[in-house]
Design a protein around this motif. Structure first.
Motif, PDB file in Angstrom:
ATOM      1  N   ASP A  75       0.933  -1.065  -0.019  1.00 51.60           N
ATOM      2  CA  ASP A  75      -0.111   0.107  -0.310  1.00 51.60           C
ATOM      3  C   ASP A  75       0.808   1.266  -0.046  1.00 51.60           C
ATOM      4  OD1 ASP A  75      -2.293  -1.522   0.016  1.00 51.60           O
ATOM      5  OD2 ASP A  75      -2.635  -1.041   2.174  1.00 51.60           O
ATOM      6  N   ARG A  76       2.094   1.286   0.625  1.00 50.44           N
ATOM      7  CA  ARG A  76       2.748   2.528   0.763  1.00 50.44           C
ATOM      8  C   ARG A  76       3.502   2.670  -0.672  1.00 50.44           C
ATOM      9  NH1 ARG A  76       7.228   2.481   3.585  1.00 50.44           N
ATOM     10  NH2 ARG A  76       7.394   0.428   3.937  1.00 50.44           N
ATOM     11  N   ALA A  85       1.241   5.029  -2.593  1.00 52.57           N
ATOM     12  CA  ALA A  85       0.506   6.142  -1.680  1.00 52.57           C
ATOM     13  C   ALA A  85       1.899   7.185  -1.442  1.00 52.57           C
ATOM     14  CB  ALA A  85      -0.045   5.628  -0.547  1.00 52.57           C
ATOM     15  N   THR A 113      -0.975   9.114  -7.658  1.00 51.72           N
ATOM     16  CA  THR A 113      -1.412   8.125  -7.995  1.00 51.72           C
ATOM     17  C   THR A 113      -1.110   7.184  -9.094  1.00 51.72           C
ATOM     18  OG1 THR A 113      -3.457   8.741  -7.112  1.00 51.72           O
ATOM     19  CG2 THR A 113      -3.698   6.656  -8.345  1.00 51.72           C
ATOM     20  N   ARG A 126      -3.326  -4.291  -5.667  1.00 50.72           N
ATOM     21  CA  ARG A 126      -3.116  -2.898  -5.372  1.00 50.72           C
ATOM     22  C   ARG A 126      -3.174  -2.129  -6.583  1.00 50.72           C
ATOM     23  NH1 ARG A 126      -5.699   0.069  -2.503  1.00 50.72           N
ATOM     24  NH2 ARG A 126      -4.694   2.338  -1.745  1.00 50.72           N
ATOM     25  N   VAL A 169      -6.266   0.703  -7.605  1.00 50.78           N
ATOM     26  CA  VAL A 169      -6.099   2.412  -7.808  1.00 50.78           C
ATOM     27  C   VAL A 169      -6.194   2.638  -9.243  1.00 50.78           C
ATOM     28  CG1 VAL A 169      -4.546   2.503  -5.678  1.00 50.78           C
ATOM     29  CG2 VAL A 169      -3.546   2.111  -7.922  1.00 50.78           C
TER      30      VAL A 169
END
Length: 246
Positions: free
Chosen positions: A69-70, A73, A78, A120, A124
């Motif tokens: 996730d990091r 982010a 994005t 992920r 996104v």
């Protein structure tokens, strides 16, 4: 429209570092994921910034969902691209002689890591989830179809899983603005061989390669860049072999 932003796992060395450099030259901002060598990652970031793009290094274990996730982010925005490159062989030998913890690590990094990063990316990038679309390239291996007997059958099995991931996810995301492809290198001069305890492996097995030599990371990276770019806009669900005929 701003520059594309691409996450490259395993970006501090080998094929990953060469891919970051090639993406930077093509105008991509880059997130350089790395496992442990922060100094190497910093050099890759500096080289990318030197050609005028934005870059950041993120320490991440691709088998840890929070770390993944990091990667997606950062302050750069994005991501519109992912190169799921992080991988290792860790050991050379018959499967019967390979410790279970090594088998588990190799499967988790090479397959689970790719799955989690692709998951992920789908979250996104998919247009039906509010994303802007994008492209994914998974780094597979010629081992996925050759099997690598007496070397690393477990690694080959993991990479075969990556190929299946590419095919399935490409179909799953086709209507969501995300293309998914793979690149399958063959024998390439990187330190993955040293990491497996056999730094001389490249020279020892070059005779298997029809073109008669090992590849260089800089010869793999252009395939990745092409698959991420607009010239490959009608290409999805494909694993492109870059293996000297192997």
């Amino acid at each position: 429209m701003g520059a594309p932003l691409t996450v490259v796992t395993g970006g501090s060395r080998g094929i990953g570092a060469a891919t970051v450099a090639a993406l930077a030259r093509a105008g991509h901002d880059v997130v350089v994921g790395y496992r442990s060598d922060g100094a190497a990652a910093a050099r890759v970031v500096a080289d990318a910034e030197a050609v005028g793009v934005r870059a950041v290094a993120v320490r991440a274990d691709v088998t840890d969902p929070a770390d993944v996730d990091r990667l997606f982010a950062t302050d750069l925005g994005t991501p519109t691209g992912l190169v799921a490159n992080a991988g290792l062989t860790a050991h050379l030998g018959d499967l019967a002689d390979t410790p279970v913890d090594v088998v588990r690590t190799v499967l988790e990094v090479n397959l689970l890591g790719a799955v989690l990063c692709c998951r992920r990316a789908a979250q996104v990038m998919a247009t039906d989830r509010g994303g802007a679309g994008g492209a994914v390239v998974c780094i597979s291996s010629s081992a996925a179809t050759l099997g690598s007997p007496h070397e690393y059958v477990h690694y080959a099995a993991a990479k075969a899983g990556v190929d299946a991931l590419v095919v399935g996810l490409a179909k799953e995301l086709a209507a969501s603005g995300v293309r998914v492809n793979g690149v399958a290198p063959g024998l390439v001069r990187t330190d993955i061989h040293t990491g497996a305890g056999d730094p001389g492996r490249v020279d020892r097995v070059t005779g298997r390669v029809p073109l008669g030599r090992a590849g260089e990371p800089d010869e793999i990276a252009p395939a990745v860049v092409w698959l991420l770019g607009p010239d490959a806009g009608y290409v999805s669900g494909t694993v492109l072999r870059v293996a000297g005929g192997l």
